[in-house]
Design a protein around this motif. Structure first.
Motif, PDB file in Angstrom:
ATOM      1  N   ALA A  20      -1.281  -1.769   2.056  1.00  0.00           N
ATOM      2  CA  ALA A  20      -2.245  -0.767   2.512  1.00  0.00           C
ATOM      3  C   ALA A  20      -1.957   0.642   2.008  1.00  0.00           C
ATOM      4  CB  ALA A  20      -2.309  -0.761   4.040  1.00  0.00           C
ATOM      5  N   ASP A  21      -2.390   0.960   0.775  1.00  0.00           N
ATOM      6  CA  ASP A  21      -2.384   2.357   0.377  1.00  0.00           C
ATOM      7  C   ASP A  21      -3.765   2.948   0.685  1.00  0.00           C
ATOM      8  OD1 ASP A  21      -4.135   1.712  -1.774  1.00  0.00           O
ATOM      9  OD2 ASP A  21      -2.424   1.272  -3.057  1.00  0.00           O
ATOM     10  N   VAL A  22      -3.893   4.250   0.507  1.00  0.00           N
ATOM     11  CA  VAL A  22      -5.122   4.928   0.901  1.00  0.00           C
ATOM     12  C   VAL A  22      -6.334   4.352   0.156  1.00  0.00           C
ATOM     13  CG1 VAL A  22      -6.254   7.152   1.101  1.00  0.00           C
ATOM     14  CG2 VAL A  22      -3.797   6.998   1.333  1.00  0.00           C
ATOM     15  N   GLU A  23      -6.142   4.025  -1.107  1.00  0.00           N
ATOM     16  CA  GLU A  23      -7.224   3.478  -1.911  1.00  0.00           C
ATOM     17  C   GLU A  23      -7.753   2.170  -1.314  1.00  0.00           C
ATOM     18  OE1 GLU A  23      -8.771   4.701  -4.408  1.00  0.00           O
ATOM     19  OE2 GLU A  23      -9.802   2.972  -5.266  1.00  0.00           O
ATOM     20  N   LEU A  24      -6.835   1.278  -0.948  1.00  0.00           N
ATOM     21  CA  LEU A  24      -7.245   0.000  -0.371  1.00  0.00           C
ATOM     22  C   LEU A  24      -7.931   0.218   0.977  1.00  0.00           C
ATOM     23  CD1 LEU A  24      -7.203  -3.129  -0.442  1.00  0.00           C
ATOM     24  CD2 LEU A  24      -5.032  -3.015   0.782  1.00  0.00           C
ATOM     25  N   LEU A  25      -7.364   1.086   1.811  1.00  0.00           N
ATOM     26  CA  LEU A  25      -7.953   1.352   3.129  1.00  0.00           C
ATOM     27  C   LEU A  25      -9.389   1.848   2.968  1.00  0.00           C
ATOM     28  CD1 LEU A  25      -5.037   2.971   5.173  1.00  0.00           C
ATOM     29  CD2 LEU A  25      -6.162   0.790   5.600  1.00  0.00           C
ATOM     30  N   ARG A  26      -9.602   2.782   2.047  1.00  0.00           N
ATOM     31  CA  ARG A  26     -10.944   3.318   1.837  1.00  0.00           C
ATOM     32  C   ARG A  26     -11.921   2.212   1.471  1.00  0.00           C
ATOM     33  NH1 ARG A  26      -9.283   8.214  -1.001  1.00  0.00           N
ATOM     34  NH2 ARG A  26      -9.153   9.823   0.598  1.00  0.00           N
ATOM     35  N   LYS A  27     -11.483   1.323   0.556  1.00  0.00           N
ATOM     36  CA  LYS A  27     -12.350   0.226   0.123  1.00  0.00           C
ATOM     37  C   LYS A  27     -12.684  -0.707   1.282  1.00  0.00           C
ATOM     38  CE  LYS A  27     -11.491  -0.581  -4.726  1.00  0.00           C
ATOM     39  NZ  LYS A  27     -10.686  -1.381  -5.651  1.00  0.00           N
ATOM     40  N   LEU A  28     -11.671  -1.038   2.078  1.00  0.00           N
ATOM     41  CA  LEU A  28     -11.877  -1.964   3.189  1.00  0.00           C
ATOM     42  C   LEU A  28     -12.803  -1.351   4.224  1.00  0.00           C
ATOM     43  CD1 LEU A  28      -8.245  -3.336   3.635  1.00  0.00           C
ATOM     44  CD2 LEU A  28     -10.225  -4.588   2.752  1.00  0.00           C
ATOM     45  N   LEU A  30      -3.273   5.891  18.809  1.00  0.00           N
ATOM     46  CA  LEU A  30      -4.714   5.836  18.543  1.00  0.00           C
ATOM     47  C   LEU A  30      -5.369   4.820  19.480  1.00  0.00           C
ATOM     48  CD1 LEU A  30      -4.762   5.857  14.625  1.00  0.00           C
ATOM     49  CD2 LEU A  30      -5.718   7.630  16.133  1.00  0.00           C
ATOM     50  N   HIS A  31      -6.593   5.105  19.920  1.00  0.00           N
ATOM     51  CA  HIS A  31      -7.289   4.190  20.813  1.00  0.00           C
ATOM     52  C   HIS A  31      -7.834   3.012  20.004  1.00  0.00           C
ATOM     53  CE1 HIS A  31     -10.255   2.656  23.675  1.00  0.00           C
ATOM     54  NE2 HIS A  31      -9.524   3.265  24.605  1.00  0.00           N
ATOM     55  N   LEU A  46      -5.874   8.521   8.158  1.00  0.00           N
ATOM     56  CA  LEU A  46      -5.946   7.410   7.211  1.00  0.00           C
ATOM     57  C   LEU A  46      -4.603   7.247   6.489  1.00  0.00           C
ATOM     58  CD1 LEU A  46      -8.470   5.741   6.662  1.00  0.00           C
ATOM     59  CD2 LEU A  46      -8.781   7.016   4.548  1.00  0.00           C
ATOM     60  N   SER A  47      -4.075   8.372   6.063  1.00  0.00           N
ATOM     61  CA  SER A  47      -2.808   8.356   5.348  1.00  0.00           C
ATOM     62  C   SER A  47      -1.691   7.839   6.249  1.00  0.00           C
ATOM     63  CB  SER A  47      -2.513   9.768   4.852  1.00  0.00           C
ATOM     64  OG  SER A  47      -1.299   9.806   4.185  1.00  0.00           O
ATOM     65  N   LEU A  48      -1.705   8.310   7.515  1.00  0.00           N
ATOM     66  CA  LEU A  48      -0.697   7.860   8.473  1.00  0.00           C
ATOM     67  C   LEU A  48      -0.844   6.365   8.743  1.00  0.00           C
ATOM     68  CD1 LEU A  48       1.591   8.570  10.456  1.00  0.00           C
ATOM     69  CD2 LEU A  48      -0.153   8.954  12.207  1.00  0.00           C
ATOM     70  N   LEU A  49      -2.089   5.922   8.895  1.00  0.00           N
ATOM     71  CA  LEU A  49      -2.344   4.501   9.145  1.00  0.00           C
ATOM     72  C   LEU A  49      -1.734   3.654   8.023  1.00  0.00           C
ATOM     73  CD1 LEU A  49      -3.749   2.274  10.831  1.00  0.00           C
ATOM     74  CD2 LEU A  49      -5.792   2.635   9.455  1.00  0.00           C
ATOM     75  N   GLY A  50      -1.929   4.084   6.786  1.00  0.00           N
ATOM     76  CA  GLY A  50      -1.354   3.367   5.643  1.00  0.00           C
ATOM     77  C   GLY A  50       0.166   3.302   5.735  1.00  0.00           C
ATOM     78  N   ARG A  61       2.359  -0.148   6.235  1.00  0.00           N
ATOM     79  CA  ARG A  61       3.312  -0.592   5.222  1.00  0.00           C
ATOM     80  C   ARG A  61       4.727  -0.757   5.771  1.00  0.00           C
ATOM     81  NH1 ARG A  61       0.736   3.346   2.162  1.00  0.00           N
ATOM     82  NH2 ARG A  61       2.540   4.674   2.513  1.00  0.00           N
ATOM     83  N   SER A  62       5.060   0.047   6.812  1.00  0.00           N
ATOM     84  CA  SER A  62       6.450   0.027   7.256  1.00  0.00           C
ATOM     85  C   SER A  62       6.664  -0.774   8.542  1.00  0.00           C
ATOM     86  CB  SER A  62       6.954   1.464   7.443  1.00  0.00           C
ATOM     87  OG  SER A  62       6.065   2.178   8.272  1.00  0.00           O
TER      88      SER A  62
END
Lengths: 505, 505
Positions: free
Chosen positions: A235-243, A277-278, A291-295, A299-300
């Motif tokens: 899950a990088d930002v690019e993948l998250l955006r696409k999903l 997050l709710h 979004l960045s934090l979610l990624g 990942r970790s």
């Protein structure tokens, strides 16, 4: 690149076709020998994938005709699915166009190889590729196609209805190449292909000089790997955006569960609680930082299950045994496997067999045959993670000494193979792969060690039995002489019965 | 790829940005350590090229700030030409876009590296690249740019007039990476950069822990290489078509003379006579077979002159001596060069120095430092043609034995470097390069051999002198004692005078 080039101050854009035309050595077309090998390889791999899509036992015929000294025609015909007619031009005449960008094990994956072969043929002989294909909807079409390199678009020179007697595809490429030097590599490539794809039957015909058929070592088609959802570690930002873009769900929790593999209700809830997050937060409303934090967290976070291996197609113990035993003259074949594991969210497995036999050179470390997604890798071994890791193992601990002819057959399979270059010859050095390879080599090393020890023990035992047998025979003769017999009784069957099962006498 | 994706039967196209995003290990961004090194490398190389374009002594500052554990910011500032404002977005936000596709030696050439660094920063930290540039026309602009990976187009987030106090460019990229592991590689990279570009002055600042300046070893800027016409050996059908397209000439003979280097009136006439074509044949009227034949003949005809080396920028004997001597503690530095020669029509030269000194490991073959177009290559040595060829030389013949600490610095420069992968770490195995490398190594080997022999001879001489000196001293003492003196005269100055010039006593 449909945009026209700009020439402002020398700046301009080049199409991916032009990039790979300029740098064809990166894609395996760097010299006339490699070009022959790569052309055969790319076409055969495409054919194997197409046969597996059709879930048929592959019957692939490779013809090489060398009319002129350095010009030859490579033709590969298969019984696969055929190519949908409206896709033929782009599939063969456009770089970075393909059907294999989903997450599952395939031989091809870049949408590059076959078009590179077409492009190489075109620039060296000015000939189009000939494609004759038949899918399940009609009875055959044929095409002559060139690549417009500057624009990266196909140019169809000819297109006509032409009957083909069964489903499948025949591709014919005329190219400049050095067949004499390439021939041995091509043979080795095909032979090893039947090791990793023992269900495939391959026929190679070279002019009037060679006609051989190999493979068909097992008669079941491996199950088609299932495309998988991404693993959260990808899950990088690019993948998250696409999903998120294609997601209809609004709640973050169900977005996570539906978009990723190995994310269940419990792990999703834990993860969101950790992030504060709710669960019903609208996923499309997340801002950039969130979004960045979610990624980062995805990942970790280490609460996810083991990655799904149904998207992989390992050779497996039985087939690997059979294929190595029938291809090589080996006296020990032991299988071991590792995984599934993942590198950057891409699922992978490692499996291999260790062999012992005079066919392999005796050396301080075993010889190695490398495979990635059932494809043999023949070049650039020394920079491959599989080879680098092999050298890290202390093989003398496992009985591999200068005098022991041992070999490893190692198969890396993954939803994505991290090749070091577009020519697909060596695998990049990633710590997860190195770790698994090391564990696999140790497993195989222990099997090798047991075999070597037993062999040494058995040669000691044999000597003991020989000595005993000699003495026993003497005693029998002595007894017989004392008893006045002329002939001493034979004792060898008694000795044999005595040591039965211990060792082959 | 402005064309939208088609999803018919799973077939689709991906943009080159997406290809390299998916396969970033191919471009040097495969793991967090390499990512730091590659980011620094790509930015520094761009800066060096920009300074040479401006014909200024490069002053380049590299700042690495590691605020978070695994997140850092790399900033590189130069005094180069600056980037034309209308080109900034695409130069930094579009893969395969650049200004260096002409035929001359440049460090960069793919239009890929810097955008890959931008892309890696973006997907790992979701941050745009910051570009602050000033060209010779105004006083500065700054930009925040992201890459739209799916479309391979730049997204300018912010663009504003901002003063910069001199011409040049500052680029700042935030990325996830492993600085701790990368630091040594970065230092080695910069140090070796000053060996191949001794006119460059580089300052590296890492947080509060390091601030060092290296380079500036010579103070002349190398002449800018001149773009050259293609060499006839590069004439494939694709190139011929392009040249004919932009050609205004109608006659075949003048087309050849004007379009290619090393084709003069006489060789053009000979070639056309050989092909049976009239010199005034309209070039645009050639049919396909004639075009193909023309290419074949151009590539194989051996009547052309040596390729033009003005498109190259070798380091040269003086600078190479100076840079190696001031960077390494070496007692022998000998230079040798080869060429110009060509591979597939691309001009190249090889040059190098051989060194001797305790700083290098003593081994059976010399250590090697590789450079391509003045760029040090640090990874993937074992598959590089320079290294493979090094191992083919019998170094024991040249006095390189386990006990001799020798090193080679080898520079390959060409209008095109045939890198094996987009990460630019090793050079493909081409017979022309191998041949030239072999000849260069032998030249350097002979220099090494002479040095080692002289050194051995000199150590033998020294022993002889010591023995003589001892005896002489004894005789003097004996004579003094006989003569009734208490103190024998000192003899060492006499011995020294006797052997003066033979060897350092």
């Amino acid at each position: 690149m449909s945009k026209t080039q700009r020439k402002d101050e020398g700046f301009r854009s080049i199409s991916p076709a032009e990039f790979f035309y300029r740098n064809r050595q990166m894609a395996g077309f760097g010299n006339p020998t490699q070009a022959v090998y790569s052309t055969v390889r790319e076409l055969v791999e495409n054919s194997l994938d197409a046969c597996e899509d059709a879930q048929r036992l592959p019957k692939i015929r490779v013809d090489i005709e060398s009319s002129l000294s350095d010009t030859l025609t490579v033709t590969v015909a298969d019984n696969g699915t055929g190519v949908p007619y409206d896709q033929v031009p782009e599939a063969f005449g456009r770089v970075l166009y393909g059907s294999k960008y989903d997450r599952r094990q395939r031989r091809g994956s870049f949408g590059l190889g076959v078009t590179m072969a077409v492009l190489h043929g075109q620039i060296t002989t000015d000939s189009p590729v000939l494609v004759h294909t038949r899918d399940d909807k009609s009875s055959g079409m044929s095409y002559n196609i060139l690549v417009d390199i500057e624009q990266n678009v196909p140019v169809v020179e000819e297109e006509q209805v032409r009957y083909r007697d069964h489903e499948g595809t025949t591709v014919s490429i005329r190219l400049r190449g050095d067949l004499r030097r390439a021939q041995e590599r091509v043979l080795e490539y095909l032979r090893l292909t039947t090791v990793a794809s023992p269900h495939a039957r391959l026929r190679l015909v070279i002019d009037d000089s060679l006609d051989m058929t190999i493979g068909g070592l097992v008669d079941t088609v491996p199950a088609l790997p299932v495309p998988s959802k991404p693993h959260p570690r990808a899950a990088d930002v690019e993948l998250l955006r696409k999903l998120i873009e294609k997601s209809e769900h609004k709640g973050l929790r169900s977005f996570l569960i539906d978009s990723f593999q190995q994310v269940g209700g419990r792990s999703a809830s834990r993860l969101l609680r950790f992030m504060g997050l709710h669960p019903d937060t609208e996923v499309k409303a997340l801002n950039r930082e969130e979004l960045s934090l979610l990624g980062t967290v995805l990942r970790s976070f280490d609460g996810f299950g083991r990655p799904d291996s149904r998207s992989l197609s390992p050779v497996g113990q039985d087939d690997f045994h059979k294929s190595v035993e029938s291809t090589f003259n080996a006296s020990l074949v032991r299988f071991a496997g590792r995984g599934p594991s993942e590198w950057e969210g891409n699922v992978f497995m490692l499996e291999g067999v260790v062999c012992y036999g005079d066919e392999f050179p005796a050396a301080d470390i075993p010889s190695m045959y490398r495979f990635a997604n059932r494809v043999p890798l023949l070049y650039d071994a020394s920079e491959c993670v599989l080879m680098k890791t092999l050298k890290r193992v202390n093989w003398s601990r496992y009985g591999a000494r200068g005098s022991q002819p041992a070999a490893l057959f190692i198969h890396f399979c993954s939803t994505k193979v991290p090749y070091k270059a577009a020519g697909k010859q060596s695998i990049a050095h990633l710590p997860q792969i190195e770790e698994e390879a090391l564990a696999l080599y140790r497993k195989l090393g222990r099997a090798l060690n047991m075999f070597v020890k037993k062999k040494e023990r058995s040669s000691r035992e044999r000597k003991k039995i020989r000595d005993f047998s000699k003495m026993f025979n003497l005693m029998a003769r002595y007894g017989a002489a004392l008893a006045g017999y002329d002939n001493a009784p034979s004792t060898s069957h008694m000795v044999r019965r005595l040591f039965e099962g211990d060792v082959d006498v």
